[in-house]
Design an enzyme around this catalytic site. Structure first.
Site, short mmCIF file in Angstrom:
data_model
loop_
_atom_site.label_atom_id
_atom_site.label_comp_id
_atom_site.label_asym_id
_atom_site.label_seq_id
_atom_site.Cartn_x
_atom_site.Cartn_y
_atom_site.Cartn_z
N THR A 185 9.41 8.52 -1.01
CA THR A 185 8.04 8.42 -0.17
C THR A 185 8.07 9.56 1.04
OG1 THR A 185 8.82 7.09 1.38
CG2 THR A 185 7.89 6.14 -0.61
N GLU A 331 5.32 4.63 -5.32
CA GLU A 331 5.88 3.38 -5.95
C GLU A 331 5.56 2.92 -7.22
OE1 GLU A 331 6.30 3.33 -1.29
OE2 GLU A 331 4.84 3.92 -2.84
N LYS A 440 -9.80 -2.19 14.36
CA LYS A 440 -10.49 -3.46 14.68
C LYS A 440 -11.09 -3.43 16.10
CE LYS A 440 -9.91 -8.30 13.76
NZ LYS A 440 -8.80 -9.36 13.21
N TRP A 445 -13.87 -5.10 11.61
CA TRP A 445 -13.01 -4.13 11.27
C TRP A 445 -14.01 -2.79 10.87
CZ3 TRP A 445 -8.15 -4.62 11.33
CH2 TRP A 445 -7.70 -5.92 11.03
#
Length: 542
Positions: A185, A331, A440, A445
């Site tokens: 990654t 992944e 937030k 959100w």
């Protein structure tokens, strides 16, 4: 036990045998540092892969060992992919865009024995030579005439190494769960983590990717994989193209050059390509400046980051190229969802709604199970509005990180992707943010991705990012950070005004700043982590 059907293992070796026998005469074209247009066939490629396999054996490498690569998309890299994995070893692709400290870490963590390196990238590895003690030597991917001067020890020339070897090799019979490739990654938080792909996971991913509603590759296609082979195995195109007999055109170190891409597309009659949005923006800029066309190009896949509307719209309206969206991650090998063919029942939607649909992350590919989970741990309905953490599972999705001492899956066996999104009743996934990037404000959100997409659609904006910063009244508020196109200027009020009517009024960032450039990760994504550090001391004007 009664076994009515054969249990032939799913291995990359079997794919190679099929491609050589059935599609062996199909062409592979490459741009390399030592040849502006190399061409040969799959049959040539796999013959040389056998020579390389013999060479690796003479170097003392054995099944289970790891061989690193620091290279671009070209024919030698293709040979290494197959020679290493089909010998029972692990092909570890190293991202040359990583920081030196990250490269040092993953070379050591991956236990690389030898490293195959493009001649243009030798200076990148030279400072690390005393910090990677397990590496026994380096194979420079060129011929003797183009070997660079180097301070590295134990350096071999690729062409000289394989020239001495037989083109016959007895490939080992491998279990399909044998590790084949290692990819790390980008390490946006902490050290990069390794994902070890198996022969089985690679083959199943390959089968899924060639389906008509995904990449849909066939022997009629000419594919230009611009996504780097060091990034999640080039989204698997170096496997899927040989499987079905698609001609490969590999751009080498020129993968980000709009003029070279345009030339390759036109001269090699490329029909399909895949890359990240920054690549398509570069190609569009060149097409607009030069007045060139890409008449053979039928469709492109955009992934790795949200696709700007301008890419989708201009490719379609000006150049008659279908823009398809893919979503996944290292992944996931990386395929998770794909937005290609549209269900007929939705084709009659008003154009604006259809455009919004076509820019979503797409529908799950068979083999990938997805659920959306709320903050209370309960699964949310597929209603197009219930947003939560995206979790996945399936036969080509990670079970555990390589040499990692923490659990990778949750208690129920699901992998949490780190993305936030929702699913609609047709199975379309809408990515609304990364968990670590969602804002937030006042208890509600705000999607940084949606704000960024709106901002970058301004005709004078080259790139935009939105981050949440602490606010004395609202806990957090979004800050818009903008890079203008060359020669263009606008003021803060005009930029923020551009967002009005396109998003909820309370979503509109509280401030906007203009910068010359944005920080990027090694895979080309905007680095929000670095942006938050850069603006840690930012003071709101209100």
């Amino acid at each position: 036990m009664f076994t009515p059907m054969m249990t032939t293992p799913l291995t990359i070796t079997s794919l190679m045998h099929h491609a050589e026998r059935v599609n062996g005469l199909v062409e592979v074209v490459s741009v390399t540092a030592d040849n502006p247009r190399h061409r040969y066939t799959y049959r040539d490629a796999f013959k040389r892969a056998r020579q390389l396999a013999n060479a690796l054996k003479t170097l003392g490498l054995k099944p289970g060992d790891t061989v690193g690569t620091v290279a671009w998309n070209d024919y030698r890299h293709l040979e290494i992919y197959y020679a290493v994995s089909c010998s029972g070893m692990v092909c570890h692709t190293l991202n040359p865009r990583l920081f030196p400290e990250q490269l040092e870490y993953i070379i050591n963590h991956g236990e690389d024995q030898w490293i195959c390196i493009d001649p243009t990238l030798v200076p990148l590895i030279e400072p690390l030579k005393d910090k990677i003690p397990k590496v026994k030597g380096f194979i420079v991917m060129t011929d003797e005439a183009h070997m660079p001067d180097t301070k590295l020890d134990q350096v071999l020339c690729y062409e000289s190494l394989i020239a001495e070897q037989s083109d016959q090799f007895d490939w080992p019979e491998l279990d399909e769960n044998t590790p084949a490739a290692l990819c790390y990654t980008s390490g946006t938080t902490g050290n990069p983590k390794g994902v070890l792909y198996t022969h089985r996971s690679t083959l199943l991913h390959c089968y899924a990717s060639i389906c008509a509603d995904v990449f849909g590759l066939s022997i009629k296609d000419v594919a230009l994989p611009i996504v780097p082979m060091f990034h999640v195995n080039g989204w698997g195109m170096v496997y899927s193209a040989p499987m079905v007999g698609t001609k490969l055109v590999m751009p080498g170190p020129k993968m980000g050059d709009g003029e070279t891409l345009c030339t390759l597309i036109n001269e090699e009659k490329v029909t399909v390509s895949a890359g990240v949005p920054t690549v398509w923006l570069a190609l569009l800029n060149y097409l607009q400046q030069s007045g060139s066309k890409v008449e053979s190009l039928q469709r492109i896949t955009s992934g790795g980051a949200a696709c700007p509307f301008v890419v989708y719209d201009e490719m379609r309206s000006k150049y008659d190229v279908d823009v398809q969206i893919g979503w996944g991650m290292t992944e996931m090998n990386p395929l998770g969802t794909y937005n290609g063919n549209c269900p007929p029942a939705l084709e009659s939607l008003p154009q604006e709604e259809l455009d919004q649909l076509r820019l979503k992350a797409g529908r799950p590919v068979f083999g990938v199970d997805i659920k959306i989970e709320g903050e209370d741990g309960q699964e949310l309905p597929w209603d197009g509005k219930s947003s939560g953490a995206i979790k996945v599972r399936g036969p080509w999705i990670i079970n555990e990180y390589f040499h990692y001492d923490k659990p990778t899956l949750d208690d129920d066996g699901w992998f949490e992707t780190g993305d936030v999104g929702c699913m609609d009743e047709w199975g379309y996934l809408q990515i609304t943010d990364r968990l670590k990037d969602v804002i937030k404000s006042g208890g509600e959100w705000i999607s940084s991705i949606e704000l960024e997409n709106c901002a970058v659609n301004h005709p004078d904006v080259a790139e935009a990012a939105v981050i949440g910063l602490p606010h004395p009244k609202w806990s957090e508020r979004p800050l818009l950070v903008v890079v203008m196109k060359e020669g263009k200027t606008i003021d803060k009020q005009e930029m923020l005004g551009w967002l009005e009517g396109k998003v909820a009024s309370w979503w509109i960032p509280s401030d906007c700043v203009f910068v010359d450039e944005l920080p990027h990760t090694a895979t080309g994504k905007i680095s929000k982590k670095d942006l938050r550090v850069q603006f840690a001391d930012f003071q709101w004007s209100e």
